[in-house]
Scaffold this active site. Structure first.
Site, mmCIF file in Angstrom:
data_model
loop_
_atom_site.group_PDB
_atom_site.id
_atom_site.type_symbol
_atom_site.label_atom_id
_atom_site.label_comp_id
_atom_site.label_asym_id
_atom_site.label_seq_id
_atom_site.Cartn_x
_atom_site.Cartn_y
_atom_site.Cartn_z
ATOM 1 N N GLU A 1 1.063 -1.189 -0.034
ATOM 2 C CA GLU A 1 -0.165 -0.130 0.028
ATOM 3 C C GLU A 1 0.917 1.374 -0.155
ATOM 4 O OE1 GLU A 1 -2.082 -2.804 2.919
ATOM 5 O OE2 GLU A 1 0.034 -2.675 2.044
ATOM 6 N N CYS B 1 -0.324 0.276 7.659
ATOM 7 C CA CYS B 1 -0.618 0.731 6.270
ATOM 8 C C CYS B 1 -2.078 1.330 6.603
ATOM 9 C CB CYS B 1 -0.555 -0.275 5.512
ATOM 10 S SG CYS B 1 1.081 -1.230 5.281
ATOM 11 N N LEU C 1 10.979 -41.391 3.548
ATOM 12 C CA LEU C 1 11.090 -39.912 4.290
ATOM 13 C C LEU C 1 9.870 -39.408 4.012
ATOM 14 C CD1 LEU C 1 12.317 -37.668 6.203
ATOM 15 C CD2 LEU C 1 13.752 -36.943 3.996
#
Length: 360
Positions: free
Chosen positions: A57, A89, A297
């Site tokens: 922004e 902001c 894994l």
């Protein structure tokens, strides 16, 4: 469709495009883009480049200058109201004289949320939820991180039509086609880390880089409990990208010393598991993690909740072989009713391959 509604959707789409320009760079922050419009003319836009830099922004307001007065500001994530590494902001938006703010989604981070109420209290018109699904999708890793206090895990693999990731001899190059591999390189460039096990290092000697697909290269992580790793490997070239090896105490001190000389970081933990690794990466402010490991894994990672999304590349090839490896090892499931189902599945053709994506 009313013109104002279609304009809002188009401008929010532009916010998402801007946000994605920083993919792979913002962790632990979200990807955010912002557009300022007078009538139907864009007078300012910007995106958040990385943590510690101004938010989207602010860049948009700077670009708009005086033309921000009485304009409409679009942003894909609720403007913050707190002072963190940068000022709030929401206050900058109010001070700039913005008349209306259109927001894609509320901020799930309780520390940063509250900007919507602050803007409304200041008398601004606020609309929330425009293109909400798209806004949530691009920041799914951020949302997961702040709500579950763990990085977002993606399990990626390529397999043949009969479910094999290699031949019975272990040969696996290449299952998928060149365009599929480019997609993988782009995905790596959007993730903060990529994880493999020691077996992948020994058999495949991977680079685990983005191969020029993007400006970001992830942290390369190797899990090896015994540290029975080769002394030379592409992953030990830390001039290309950083490498972290996670092992257990007193594992193969000779290899440990040799890797450290090459610039490899080594961390020892008493009980090395995917869950432990994810906690370590969370503490390093990482947000998205790509699992490119073998079946054993992968099964651990899925069982321990370290995988939220699956990217499966399916090649129209048949290898066969009763002992040829598959993508996922033992999960302990004995009934088909216990199978882990994917949600929100999409299938995308990539040349001769198919990319299946879904959520666990």
């Amino acid at each position: 469709m009313p013109q104002s509604v279609s304009l809002d959707a188009a401008m929010m789409g532009r916010c998402c495009e801007l946000a994605l320009q920083a993919a792979g760079h913002t962790a632990p922050n979200p990807m955010v883009g912002s557009v300022i419009v007078q009538g139907e003319e864009i007078v300012g836009e910007g995106f958040h480049p990385k943590a510690g830099e101004p938010h989207a922004e602010v860049f948009a307001l700077q670009a708009a200058g005086d033309r921000a007065q009485n304009a409409t500001l679009y942003v894909n994530l609720e403007p913050c109201k707190h002072t963190g590494r940068t000022p709030p902001c929401s206050e900058a938006i109010i001070q700039a004289g913005i008349r209306r703010v259109v927001i894609g989604m509320a901020d799930p981070n309780p520390t940063a949320s509250g900007g919507i109420q602050k803007l409304q209290a200041a008398g601004l018109e606020v609309s929330v939820g425009v293109e909400g699904d798209r806004c949530r999708q691009i920041n799914e890793a951020f949302i997961h991180r702040v709500t579950h206090h763990s990085p977002f895990g993606i399990f990626k693999y390529a397999m043949t039509l009969d479910g094999k990731i290699a031949t019975t001899t272990g040969h696996s190059a290449w299952i998928s086609g060149p365009q599929s591999r480019i997609q993988v390189h782009r995905l790596r460039g959007q993730c903060d880390a990529v994880i493999v096990g020691g077996n992948t290092v020994r058999k495949d000697n991977p680079h685990l880089t983005n191969h020029g697909q993007g400006s970001h290269t992830p942290l390369r992580v190797v899990m090896s409990r015994q540290l029975n790793l080769p002394l030379t490997a592409h992953l030990w070239n830390t001039a290309t990208a950083p490498t972290l090896v996670m092992t257990q105490p007193n594992a193969n001190l000779e290899v440990q010393q040799a890797l450290q000389v090459q610039g490899v970081e080594i961390i020892s933990v008493p009980n090395l598991t995917p869950a432990v690794v994810m906690r370590q990466l969370y503490e390093r402010d990482l947000m998205s993690v790509l699992w490119e490991c073998g079946g054993a894994l992968a099964a651990e990672a899925i069982t321990q909740g370290a995988v939220q999304k699956v990217w499966a590349f399916i090649a129209p090839k048949i290898i066969g072989g009763a002992t040829a490896p598959s993508p996922v090892g033992e999960l302990g499931l004995t009934q088909m009713s216990d199978a882990r189902s994917l949600k929100n599945v999409t299938i995308t053709p990539i040349d001769e391959d198919f990319l299946l994506q879904g959520y666990l």
